[in-house]
Scaffold this motif. Sequence first.
Motif, PDB file in Angstrom:
ATOM      1  N   THR A 188      39.746  49.838  79.054  1.00 39.62           N
ATOM      2  CA  THR A 188      40.303  51.160  79.318  1.00 39.62           C
ATOM      3  C   THR A 188      39.229  52.204  79.039  1.00 39.62           C
ATOM      4  N   TYR A 189      38.928  52.996  80.053  1.00 36.14           N
ATOM      5  CA  TYR A 189      37.928  54.052  79.950  1.00 36.14           C
ATOM      6  C   TYR A 189      38.623  55.409  79.946  1.00 36.14           C
ATOM      7  N   HIS A 190      38.075  56.347  79.215  1.00 37.36           N
ATOM      8  CA  HIS A 190      38.500  57.737  79.337  1.00 37.36           C
ATOM      9  C   HIS A 190      37.443  58.442  80.185  1.00 37.36           C
TER      10      HIS A 190
ATOM     11  N   ARG B  78      36.241  61.849  82.446  1.00 35.74           N
ATOM     12  CA  ARG B  78      36.366  63.262  82.812  1.00 35.74           C
ATOM     13  C   ARG B  78      36.206  63.385  84.329  1.00 35.74           C
TER      14      ARG B  78
ATOM     15  N   LEU C 116      45.513  62.128  80.974  1.00 37.15           N
ATOM     16  CA  LEU C 116      45.670  62.349  79.529  1.00 37.15           C
ATOM     17  C   LEU C 116      45.787  63.837  79.225  1.00 37.15           C
ATOM     18  N   SER C 117      45.003  64.634  79.924  1.00 37.16           N
ATOM     19  CA  SER C 117      45.037  66.089  79.785  1.00 37.16           C
ATOM     20  C   SER C 117      44.320  66.632  81.010  1.00 37.16           C
TER      21      SER C 117
ATOM     22  N   LEU D 220      41.040  64.930  82.270  1.00 39.05           N
ATOM     23  CA  LEU D 220      40.731  63.709  81.515  1.00 39.05           C
ATOM     24  C   LEU D 220      41.739  62.618  81.871  1.00 39.05           C
ATOM     25  N   TYR D 221      41.226  61.457  82.232  1.00 37.18           N
ATOM     26  CA  TYR D 221      42.078  60.363  82.692  1.00 37.18           C
ATOM     27  C   TYR D 221      41.786  59.085  81.913  1.00 37.18           C
ATOM     28  N   ALA D 222      42.847  58.298  81.720  1.00 36.81           N
ATOM     29  CA  ALA D 222      42.680  56.929  81.223  1.00 36.81           C
ATOM     30  C   ALA D 222      42.680  56.009  82.431  1.00 36.81           C
TER      31      ALA D 222
ATOM     32  N   ARG E 289      42.368  52.040  83.561  1.00 33.90           N
ATOM     33  CA  ARG E 289      42.368  50.647  83.096  1.00 33.90           C
ATOM     34  C   ARG E 289      41.831  49.749  84.199  1.00 33.90           C
TER      35      ARG E 289
ATOM     36  N   HIS F  86      37.195  53.242  75.826  1.00 31.86           N
ATOM     37  CA  HIS F  86      38.210  53.577  74.826  1.00 31.86           C
ATOM     38  C   HIS F  86      38.823  52.340  74.179  1.00 31.86           C
TER      39      HIS F  86
ATOM     40  N   SER G  83      34.602  53.770  71.655  1.00 31.74           N
ATOM     41  CA  SER G  83      35.477  54.235  70.582  1.00 31.74           C
ATOM     42  C   SER G  83      35.302  53.349  69.351  1.00 31.74           C
TER      43      SER G  83
END
Lengths: 365, 365
Positions: free
Chosen positions: A7-9, A11, A56-57, A60-62, A64, A96, A259
Amino acid sequence: MSRLTATYHVRSDARAIEARAQAIAVEQSVEMPLSAIEDQQVLDEIVGRVEDISALSLGLYAVRIALSRATVGDDPGQLINMLFGNTSLQQDVVLHDADLPPEMVTRHGGPNVGLAGLRARAGAGNRALTCSALKPQGLAPDRLAQLAARFARGGIDYVKDDHGLADQAYSPLAARCEAVATALRAVERETGRRTRYVPSLTGDLDALRAQITAAKNAGIDTVMVQPMIMGLSNFARLAAENRELAFFAHPTLAGTRMSPPLLFGKLFRMLGADALVFPNHGGRFGYSPDLCGELARTALSDWHGLKPAVPVPAGGMTIDRVSEMLDFYGSDVMLLIGGALLEARERLTEATAAFVANVQEHRHG
Amino acid sequence: MSRLTATYHVRSDARAIEARAQAIAVEQSVEMPLSAIEDQQVLDEIVGRVEDISALSLGLYAVRIALSRATVGDDPGQLINMLFGNTSLQQDVVLHDADLPPEMVTRHGGPNVGLAGLRARAGAGNRALTCSALKPQGLAPDRLAQLAARFARGGIDYVKDDHGLADQAYSPLAARCEAVATALRAVERETGRRTRYVPSLTGDLDALRAQITAAKNAGIDTVMVQPMIMGLSNFARLAAENRELAFFAHPTLAGTRMSPPLLFGKLFRMLGADALVFPNHGGRFGYSPDLCGELARTALSDWHGLKPAVPVPAGGMTIDRVSEMLDFYGSDVMLLIGGALLEARERLTEATAAFVANVQEHRHG
C-alpha cells in the motif's frame, strides 16, 4: 499464483491518480510498457495489479497494489527491491504498508527470543525493560567498561553501544566486548544482578560474523545491528545463523519514505529483530505520537505467530518522561535513556538507579 | 587529527540555524550533550565541528561540518553511518556533499576498469556506449537469452538484467548466465562482435559471491549490483575481491535525502562502480537536468586519481532522445534504452540497430 500487496500513499490530483497507480504497479514489477510484453503468463501473473485506490485527503491517495510472490523469492533484499526499489526515487510516493504471505513471514521466523525472552534474561517479570547507551565514541574499551559498570551498579537491564561505535582502531570491537563483559561480570559478583552488554556490529558480512564470534567468546548473548546499512539480506542471515542471540535493530539510515511501522514493526521484526530502537516523539526527531504508537502496536501485534518485538523509544529521552512514556506505551516497552544519564557524570550510578526505580515503581493504569 | 567534511542543506529560519547546525554536528559524532563529556581528547578530536554556515536562499542553509576520520575507519557502512545515519531520520536535512581524505579515497581504489575499460572491452573507441535491458521479469533463461541475442545482432555494447531480475525459481541466476552467455557467443560467431551480458546480483554476501562464481564460470566479466540494498560494505568487498570484473551500480532504494552526485558520483564510484545507472531527466523520475549534469560531471571528474565512472542516464529513454542526450552529456556516457526497444517486438533487432547507428553517427559539437 500467490501475491503480496503493497500500500502506497501517493500525492496526486484526482484526474491523474489512476494512471499514476498503474505506473507504480508497472515500475515495481515488469518496468516496461505492457504493450511490449508478448508473454501472456507474465501479463497475468507477474505484472503488478492495482487493487484499490482510495482518497485519504485532498491530493493524497492510498493505492493498494498486488505483486507476484514469485518475483520476490526468499531474499529480503529482493523483497524491499520489489516493494519500493525504483519507486523510492519518486518523491510523490510513500510505502505505507505491506501484507505478506504467511508462509513468507513464518519462513523468516521473526525474533529469536522477542520481548518475553529479553524480559526473562533480565529477570524482569512483566515490567518495562531499561536500557542505556555507551558513549561518547572516541573512548577506549576500558573507559567504556567503567561506564558500563556504573550503569550496571544502578541496576539497568541492558547497556548498548551508541550506534556510532564500530570496530575503530581506538576501540576494536573484540577488545570492547572483552572489557565490558568482564566489567559487568565483576559487578554481578558484587550485586548478584547481571546487566547485559549489547555491542554494535558493523561492516560486511564477513566482518559481522567475526564480530559475533568475538561477542560470543566474551559470553555476550545480545547484539545490535543496523539493518539499513548492512542490508536486509545480511541481517536476516545473521539472525538465522545465531538463533541463541537476541538482536537490537537500530534505525540509522532508515530515513527513507517507508513507514516506520512497516519497516521496523513488520520487516525488521520478521527478519529477526527482538528489540526495535526508534526515535520517540518529543525527542530530537520528528516522529509523531500517533506514529510511535502505531509502530509499537505493530511490533507487539499477533502476526503469523511471530514473537513480539519490544519497542525501544529513544533519541533524547529523560528521567522526567519515564512516567509519561510508560502511560503511553504500557509495560511492553524498553525505555532507553543515554545522554541524560551520562549528564549526571560522577552521579551516573545514582541517576541510573533513579531511572530504574521509576520504571519498577510505575503503576500502570 | 584527520577530518572529513560533510555539507548538509538545512531548512531553518535564520535565528535557529546556528543551534541546528551544532545539533547536527553532535548527532553525527558523539550523540550526547557536550556537558556530559569528561574527556578533553573526545571534545577536541571526536566531536563534530561546524566549520561554515551560509545562506543558500530564504530558509535554506549550507552547513559544513568536520567529522573525525578516526570514527569512520575503513568501513564504507560506517562512513555512511557517520555522514548521515541518524540525521537521515530528520526531514529538514539533505546530505549534499562530502570531502573525503585522499588516503580514504585511494584506499578504496575506485572503478576496476572505469569508462576507458568498458569502452576498450566493447571496442568502442571514444564514442558513447550503448546498453539495453533484459525484461520483463517472469521469463525463463532461454527466453531472456533469445532477447539478448536479438539485441546483440543489433550491435549493442552491453545488455544488462532489469533490476527486478534476481535468483528467482523461474530464472535462477546461474542458469540465466549460462543461457545468455551461450546465446551471445553464438551471435559473436555470426557477426564477429561481442555483446556483453551484465547479470544483476542479489542476496547476502554469500549469495553474491556464489553468483559471481556462476557468472565467471559462464565467461562473464561485467555484473550489476544494488549498493543500497546489499549495503555499501558488501559492495566494496565484492569489488575488491574481483578486480577483473566491471560493476554497474543500480540506484534502486537510493531515494534517501542524499544528493545523487555525492552518493553515485563519489561514494559508489569510490567503492568500485564502473558504470552508474541513474534516472535521466525527462523520463519516469524527477531528476532535473542540472542534477543529471552535475552527477555526470562528478562521476567523470579527476578525483584523487580514480578512474572515471561512466554515467548511464536511464529510466524511460527513447531513440528519439539519443541526439539530445549526446548533446547534453557529450560522448563520455552510456545510453541505456530498454522498454522502448522492446516495444518494437518482432523488429527488436532493427530498432536496436537504429539506436546503435544513431549513437555511432552522432557528431559531437
